[in-house]
Design an enzyme around this catalytic site. Structure first.
Site, short mmCIF file in Angstrom:
data_model
loop_
_atom_site.label_atom_id
_atom_site.label_comp_id
_atom_site.label_asym_id
_atom_site.label_seq_id
_atom_site.Cartn_x
_atom_site.Cartn_y
_atom_site.Cartn_z
N LYS A 1 -6.44 3.79 8.68
CA LYS A 1 -5.51 4.74 8.09
C LYS A 1 -6.08 6.15 8.11
O LYS A 1 -5.37 7.13 8.38
CB LYS A 1 -5.20 4.32 6.65
CG LYS A 1 -4.37 3.04 6.56
CD LYS A 1 -4.13 2.63 5.12
CE LYS A 1 -3.27 1.37 5.04
NZ LYS A 1 -3.01 0.94 3.65
N SER B 1 0.80 -1.23 0.00
CA SER B 1 0.00 0.00 0.00
C SER B 1 0.83 1.27 0.00
O SER B 1 0.27 2.37 -0.12
CB SER B 1 -0.94 0.01 1.22
OG SER B 1 -0.18 0.02 2.41
#
Length: 840
Positions: free
Chosen positions: A752, A709
């Site tokens: 996140k 990611s």
């Protein structure tokens, strides 16, 4: 039997005289027989008296068709009776009369007037008709049946057959007195012999009446022979049963006598414990225990062995322990359960804050069970980081369904026998943990929590995960076979819930048998709610404090969460709150004022908890070249991740540091490949990489980092360093990159975005395919962030880089836009990576 009715002469009747009529209940008297009877009805007693006094002691005895009638009419009697002589009359103190009758001959009869209604007879006092104390009785006109008995070969053969049958009957039954038997053996006439035999047989009165109504002597004797054969068969069975019962009684008496002797011997030798008493206790428990047929048969066999085994034998305790396990297990014992969806929802909400999706799935599962009334279904597996409430959630489900709760920790289990048990041949053998746990709860339908199912391992002793394949398969666990018991045990009614921190260590076949329910880590806002509503009240009570004694502000709770804990769950948070409570309790005791109030704010925490233990990522204070802010997902939640890139003269090497994993290293290589493919558009020479070294570093080097990611973060950091453009410090990003620059979706978006919100990030670049995941993010977090959905790196660079000098092309989305490329070249924007600006 030969039919001899045809051609036989019928008896002749003549009107002899009138006699008193006496009805009999369930009794038939035969000619040539003597029988005592107890006479209790007043009318019958009067008939006996009149017969004795006026009719030469003769009386007609006729059986009633129904014995229930107290005052029968002539139509209620059989048409054939027996004329009898009264031999003796004995009056008893209770008013009844014992009369000895002798049967003389058969006679048909017709009812005549009541005694006393005919001339010459003394009239009896009138009473109400049908009264029980009515002394009146009927007179009968009798028609005697005189039999013509002739001795023939057929009759002689019949007589001999009956004599043999009579001897066999008396040998088995011994109900006929010797003198009566001798008298019958001396009779040669078939009619007389049949009447005498029938008088000594205990038959139903209706059957006797049928024989009485047979006038032909030979036919009557053959009928008696058939009856004798039937009685002999019945008597043989009765004798066999009696002998068997007698033998059993004798054995029981013998065993009782021997057992008493054994008890006396043990007592003399100082042994208080009697082995036979143990066996008897086991027999009693086995008789009372509800068991499957297979288990009961096995227990009886083992009990039989134990009975004849010496207590000092090595196998005695093994058999005894085996029987104890069979009798202690709840084979067919089920606890009554009641699934109330509303109550279950209230319990889950009261015990756990948040976790909406896991609780919703559990409630759906309970609703299906309630409708189908069956437990058979998927096994639930709760997967999540430590401290998020997996085990306590299973306990709440048990409370909501009113089941017993059993917890079995599988952490560190490496022996298959822990699940299936040891075979009885081993010393100290025991059943597996599954069976042992069921023995403790005493019910076969508990909620069974298999904790830490991902922490099992295997060695030379077997693989416990493979043993769980049968336990957790709804199609197989109805016949689970433990090695120790060696019997099928039904686990299909057990509600299994397993817990795990991760799935990568759980074998795929075992995962296939379970329905995975993921429990994500708690958000900061959720932790604050949990601390306020659950943890602080719990620790106040545990430390002897009242609500009035201590107040912890919301800012202090948030500071504890961010600066003193780093976890997905709330265990460390609870420990820190407990520390605050203990120190506050100590201050109260030292001050002497136990009713005072202590206020704990964020500024008080260093004094109570010490210096800050952790720091969460925050945005850079200023815009930097080659420093890009990424977003990471860890077991403890989300965090900000800084990626730094430096360019220096070299030979085209790519150096990657910061303890990065293989996947993240490959992402850096893919990012470099993308930059090289876009070199012309970005204003770089096609061979720019040959004369430089690129060094990528991710700070916090002691922490392992991996995953795809960070791909667009790595690419943005490289472009920033190569072009000398600053990265906006209020922008963070996450997404996987491909060689063509596509941005692929990632996981952990909720965590996140929480990290970005906590780090005061304003703009977050998110893969376009993750738009669906934004629904799971709390509204409060989304309001504070500018979410930009991107599908290609060409969209990321203009949003992330601060292009104040206009060095970036405006149409990065079109890699073939040569006009843009030429315009950049004419403006002199082709950068040399060896220039001092790039080396910075």
């Amino acid at each position: 039997m030969v039919n001899i009715t045809a051609g036989l002469a019928q008896p002749t009747f003549r009107n002899e005289r009138r006699l008193p009529l006496m009805p009999l209940r369930e009794i038939v008297i035969f000619p040539h027989s003597i029988m005592p009877l107890f006479v209790g009805r007043l009318s019958s007693i009067k008939a006996v008296d009149i017969s004795f006094e006026e009719y030469g002691k003769k009386i007609l005895l006729v059986a009633q068709r129904s014995p229930d009638q107290e005052k029968p009419e002539p139509k209620d009697l059989f048409e054939l009776g027996t004329v009898a002589r009264i031999l003796q009359v004995l009056r008893l103190p209770d008013g009844t009369v014992k009369v000895l009758f002798e049967g003389l001959y058969r006679a048909r009869w017709q009812a005549d007037a009541m005694y006393g209604e005919t001339a010459g007879e003394n009239a009896l006092p009138p009473v109400a008709a049908g009264a029980s104390d009515d002394p009146r009785f009927h007179m009968a006109v009798i028609m005697p049946a005189h039999e013509q008995e002739q001795v023939s070969s057929e009759s002689a053969a019949a007589v001999n057959s009956v004599r043999e049958a009579l001897e066999e009957y008396n040998r088995i039954n011994k109900r006929i007195p010797p003198e009566s038997l001798g008298a019958m053996m001396g009779v040669n006439l078939p009619g007389r012999l049949s009447d005498m035999v029938m008088a000594h047989l205990k038959l139903d009165y209706r059957r006797k009446q049928e024989v009485l109504e047979i006038f032909d002597p030979v036919r009557r004797l053959l009928t008696v022979y058939d009856i004798l054969q039937g009685e002999i068969a019945v008597a043989s069975v009765e004798r066999s049963i009696k002998n068997r019962v007698k033998g059993q009684m004798e054995r029981n008496q013998r065993e009782y006598y021997l057992n008493e002797q054994i008890k006396a011997i043990h007592k003399e030798m100082g042994r208080e414990d009697d082995p036979q008493a143990e066996v008897q206790e086991l027999e009693k428990r086995l008789a009372e225990k509800e068991l499957p047929d297979e288990a009961r048969e096995r227990a009886l066999n083992e009990l039989k062995k134990l009975r004849y085994m010496s207590p000092s034998a090595a196998e005695y305790n093994i058999v005894r322990n085996y029987l104890d396990w069979i009798l202690d297990l709840p084979w067919m014992s089920l606890k009554e359960t009641n699934i109330d969806i509303h109550e279950a929802k209230n319990i889950l909400d009261a015990d756990h804050f948040g976790l909406e999706k896991p609780k919703e799935r559990i409630l759906e599962y309970l609703a299906v069970q309630k409708l189908s009334n069956k437990l058979k279904g998927p096994i639930l597996c709760l997967v999540g980081p430590p401290g998020v409430g997996k085990t306590s959630l299973a306990r709440s489900v048990a409370r909501a369904t009113q089941r017993e709760f059993v917890r079995l920790s599988l952490g560190g289990v490496r022996d298959e026998a822990e699940i299936r048990g040891h075979r009885r041949t081993y010393v100290g053998a025991l059943p597996g943990k599954i069976v042992q746990s069921l023995g403790r709860v005493k019910s076969s339908n508990p909620l069974f929590c298999l904790d830490e199912v991902d922490k099992m391992s295997s060695d030379f002793r077997g693989d416990p995960a493979s043993a769980l394949l049968e336990v957790l398969d709804p199609e197989q666990n109805a016949t689970f076979r433990d090695h120790y018991l060696d019997l099928d045990y039904d686990l299909s009614k057990v509600f299994f819930i397993t817990t795990a921190n991760s799935l990568h260590s759980i074998p795929v076949p075992l995962q296939d048998r379970m329905e995975i329910i993921r429990l994500p880590g708690y958000l900061e806002t959720e932790k604050q709610h949990i601390a306020r509503d659950f943890l602080i009240p719990k620790q106040l009570e545990a430390n002897g404090l009242k609500v009035e004694n201590l107040r912890i502000s919301d800012k202090a709770v948030a500071e504890i969460i961010n600066a003193y804990t780093r976890e997905a769950g709330v265990r460390s948070l609870e420990r820190e709150i407990a520390t605050v409570c203990r120190k506050s309790a100590m201050q109260l005791v030292e001050s002497g004022d136990l009713e005072s109030r202590i206020n704990v704010g964020a500024q008080s925490l260093p004094k109570l908890l010490g210096i800050k233990k952790f720091r969460h990522g925050e945005k850079e204070e200023s815009q930097q070249i080659g420093a890009c802010m990424g977003l990471a997902y860890t077991d403890f939640g989300g965090d900000l991740l800084v990626v730094e890139t430096a360019i220096m003269p070299g030979s085209g090497k790519l150096n990657i540091t910061g303890k990065l994993g293989e996947v993240m290293t490959e992402s850096a290589k893919a990012a470099l490949a993308y930059v090289r493919s876009r070199s012309a558009i970005l204003g770089l020479r096609s061979d720019f990489y040959k004369d430089i070294d690129i060094h990528i570093h991710v700070p916090d080097g002691a922490t392992p980092k991996d995953g795809p990611s960070a791909g667009i973060t790595l690419a943005t950091s490289m472009v920033s360093a190569l072009l000398g453009l600053e990265v906006r410090n209020e922008v963070a990003m996450t997404g996987e990159i491909t060689l063509r620059g596509r941005v692929l979706p990632i996981g952990g978006l909720r965590e996140k975005l929480l990290a970005a919100h906590r780090g005061q990030i304003k703009t977050v670049l998110v893969p376009k395919e993750n738009a669906k995941d934004l629904k799971e993010v709390p509204e409060a977090i989304l309001k504070g962030l500018d979410i930009r959905l991107v599908d290609n790196m060409d969209e990321v660079l203009p949003l992330a880089l601060n292009d104040v000098s206009g060095l970036l092309p405006r149409h990065l989305n079109d890699p073939l836009d040569l006009a843009v490329t030429l315009r950049v070249a004419e403006a002199g924007s082709i950068h040399d990576p060896h220039s001092p600006t790039q080396a910075q």
